[in-house]
Design a protein around this motif. Structure first.
Motif, PDB file in Angstrom:
ATOM      1  N   VAL A 243       0.864  -1.178   0.000  1.00 57.06           N
ATOM      2  CA  VAL A 243       0.000   0.000   0.000  1.00 57.06           C
ATOM      3  C   VAL A 243       0.904   1.232   0.000  1.00 57.06           C
ATOM      4  N   ILE A 244       0.842   1.991  -1.081  1.00 55.89           N
ATOM      5  CA  ILE A 244       1.746   3.128  -1.280  1.00 55.89           C
ATOM      6  C   ILE A 244       1.013   4.424  -0.962  1.00 55.89           C
ATOM      7  N   ILE A 245       1.609   5.231  -0.087  1.00 51.68           N
ATOM      8  CA  ILE A 245       1.004   6.508   0.310  1.00 51.68           C
ATOM      9  C   ILE A 245       1.983   7.628  -0.026  1.00 51.68           C
ATOM     10  N   PRO A 246       1.806   8.294  -1.160  1.00 48.77           N
ATOM     11  CA  PRO A 246       2.740   9.363  -1.537  1.00 48.77           C
ATOM     12  C   PRO A 246       2.542  10.614  -0.684  1.00 48.77           C
ATOM     13  N   PHE A 247       3.657  11.307  -0.427  1.00 49.00           N
ATOM     14  CA  PHE A 247       3.629  12.560   0.325  1.00 49.00           C
ATOM     15  C   PHE A 247       4.175  13.692  -0.542  1.00 49.00           C
ATOM     16  N   GLU A 248       3.740  14.895  -0.227  1.00 49.29           N
ATOM     17  CA  GLU A 248       4.266  16.085  -0.899  1.00 49.29           C
ATOM     18  C   GLU A 248       5.617  16.418  -0.295  1.00 49.29           C
ATOM     19  N   LYS A 249       6.666  16.418  -1.132  1.00 49.13           N
ATOM     20  CA  LYS A 249       8.021  16.716  -0.692  1.00 49.13           C
ATOM     21  C   LYS A 249       8.577  17.892  -1.492  1.00 49.13           C
ATOM     22  N   LEU A 250       9.606  18.517  -0.958  1.00 51.01           N
ATOM     23  CA  LEU A 250      10.168  19.695  -1.609  1.00 51.01           C
ATOM     24  C   LEU A 250      10.724  19.372  -2.992  1.00 51.01           C
ATOM     25  N   TYR A 251      11.564  18.344  -3.088  1.00 49.59           N
ATOM     26  CA  TYR A 251      12.224  18.032  -4.360  1.00 49.59           C
ATOM     27  C   TYR A 251      11.836  16.668  -4.934  1.00 49.59           C
ATOM     28  N   ASP A 252      11.400  15.755  -4.099  1.00 45.05           N
ATOM     29  CA  ASP A 252      11.062  14.410  -4.554  1.00 45.05           C
ATOM     30  C   ASP A 252       9.573  14.355  -4.883  1.00 45.05           C
ATOM     31  N   ASP A 253       9.247  14.078  -6.133  1.00 38.57           N
ATOM     32  CA  ASP A 253       7.849  14.026  -6.554  1.00 38.57           C
ATOM     33  C   ASP A 253       7.341  12.591  -6.419  1.00 38.57           C
ATOM     34  N   GLN A 254       6.789  12.280  -5.256  1.00 41.89           N
ATOM     35  CA  GLN A 254       6.339  10.916  -4.996  1.00 41.89           C
ATOM     36  C   GLN A 254       5.086  10.571  -5.804  1.00 41.89           C
ATOM     37  N   PHE A 255       4.260  11.559  -6.109  1.00 42.02           N
ATOM     38  CA  PHE A 255       3.060  11.309  -6.913  1.00 42.02           C
ATOM     39  C   PHE A 255       3.445  10.955  -8.351  1.00 42.02           C
ATOM     40  N   PHE A 256       4.446  11.649  -8.891  1.00 39.17           N
ATOM     41  CA  PHE A 256       4.973  11.342 -10.226  1.00 39.17           C
ATOM     42  C   PHE A 256       5.540   9.926 -10.237  1.00 39.17           C
ATOM     43  N   ARG A 257       6.288   9.582  -9.190  1.00 40.19           N
ATOM     44  CA  ARG A 257       6.905   8.247  -9.125  1.00 40.19           C
ATOM     45  C   ARG A 257       5.844   7.147  -9.129  1.00 40.19           C
ATOM     46  N   VAL A 258       4.791   7.339  -8.340  1.00 41.44           N
ATOM     47  CA  VAL A 258       3.737   6.332  -8.283  1.00 41.44           C
ATOM     48  C   VAL A 258       3.068   6.158  -9.643  1.00 41.44           C
ATOM     49  N   SER A 259       2.751   7.272 -10.292  1.00 45.91           N
ATOM     50  CA  SER A 259       2.036   7.215 -11.574  1.00 45.91           C
ATOM     51  C   SER A 259       2.893   6.603 -12.667  1.00 45.91           C
ATOM     52  N   ASN A 260       4.211   6.579 -12.502  1.00 47.23           N
ATOM     53  CA  ASN A 260       5.090   6.035 -13.533  1.00 47.23           C
ATOM     54  C   ASN A 260       5.749   4.709 -13.126  1.00 47.23           C
ATOM     55  N   SER A 261       5.315   4.160 -11.986  1.00 44.83           N
ATOM     56  CA  SER A 261       5.925   2.926 -11.510  1.00 44.83           C
ATOM     57  C   SER A 261       4.969   1.745 -11.508  1.00 44.83           C
ATOM     58  N   LEU A 262       3.680   2.021 -11.530  1.00 40.01           N
ATOM     59  CA  LEU A 262       2.701   0.942 -11.401  1.00 40.01           C
ATOM     60  C   LEU A 262       2.179   0.480 -12.748  1.00 40.01           C
TER      61      LEU A 262
END
Length: 273
Positions: free
Chosen positions: A254-273
């Motif tokens: 279960v992946i829960i992305p967070f808003e970070k200053l430089y790391d785009d976790q939402f972008f990573r999720v959308s391009n990893s699954l």
């Protein structure tokens, strides 16, 4: 000697650097890691040059410069931030143009990062190692400033799975900060509120205290990947290492992305699954 510049206070930068060194088959005794991370104690096989968060970027530049002058450097690897976290590598590139610099690229909010830099210099990397899908603007800059680019998948560590509990359990894995860890725990509790017998085992590096009988907290256990196999569910943020390590467990991740200053976790999720 091979220098790895892992700028960042979290565990993720060092974990990624360790996997990179092993993926490149570089002898550990030929490695020096420069980092301000508080988690160097997990990686006892390396020689570290510790930076202090309280120091100025110019002080960091001076320390890096001293390492290059002192050691016979054959390669210098830069994790994530091509100019350093605060531009501290610009003077290094100018002062030592003959060093072979390799950029190690993962997701970076490129425009946000560039706007934060007080200085930018021209640099040409001998090679850029691309670890995951990037912003197009970031990738274009890499292509224009690298002699070679290589898409690299880091080797997974060989870990023997451990049976942690006799009863089923859910894992929450996040090194910090505290608010993010609590948010992930709350999500796991919500999902399992109808099953009060399910143990939620939290692995973190921050101080968390909860008065919930079903929550077990472990601080400073590393690596946690040895517990993945037997967990019923695994809750994490969307950091680079978590996404990579848990690919084979995607059905229970279960992946829960967070808003970070430089790391785009939402972008990573959308391009990893």
């Amino acid at each position: 000697m091979h220098v790895f510049y892992a700028q960042g206070g979290g565990l993720g930068h060092l974990t990624r650097t360790d996997k990179l060194i092993k993926s490149l088959n570089i002898p550990l005794e030929l490695v020096v890691i420069i980092s301000p991370s508080h988690f160097t104690g997990y990686f006892k096989n390396y020689q570290f040059i510790k930076l202090a968060w309280s120091d100025t970027p110019s002080t960091w530049t001076k320390q890096i410069t001293e390492v290059i002058k002192k050691l016979e450097i054959t390669s210098f690897y830069i994790d994530t931030f091509p100019f350093g976290l605060k531009g501290e590598l610009c003077a290094v590139y100018k002062g030592f143009p003959n060093v072979n610099y390799t950029y190690v690229a993962r997701v970076l909010k490129w425009e946000t990062y560039l706007k934060a830099m007080t200085q930018i210099t021209t640099v040409n990397f001998s090679e850029t190692l691309i670890l995951e899908k990037l912003y197009n603007t970031h990738l274009e800059w890499i292509t224009n400033h690298s002699t070679h680019t290589t898409n690299l998948t880091l080797k997974s560590s060989s870990i023997t799975p451990i049976t942690f509990l006799e009863t089923p359990y859910v894992m929450v894995v996040h090194s910090g900060g505290q608010a993010d860890v609590l948010h992930i725990i709350a999500r796991a509790n919500t999902d399992y509120k109808s099953d009060q017998n399910m143990k939620i085992v939290v692995f973190t590096q921050v101080d968390i205290q909860l008065k919930q009988k079903n929550v077990i907290i472990y601080k400073d256990r590393f690596p946690v990947s040895q517990y993945y196999k037997h967990a019923t569910k695994i809750y994490t943020a969307a950091g680079f290492n978590s996404i990579q390590e848990l690919k084979k467990y995607i059905n229970k991740h279960v992946i829960i992305p967070f808003e970070k200053l430089y790391d785009d976790q939402f972008f990573r999720v959308s391009n990893s699954l």
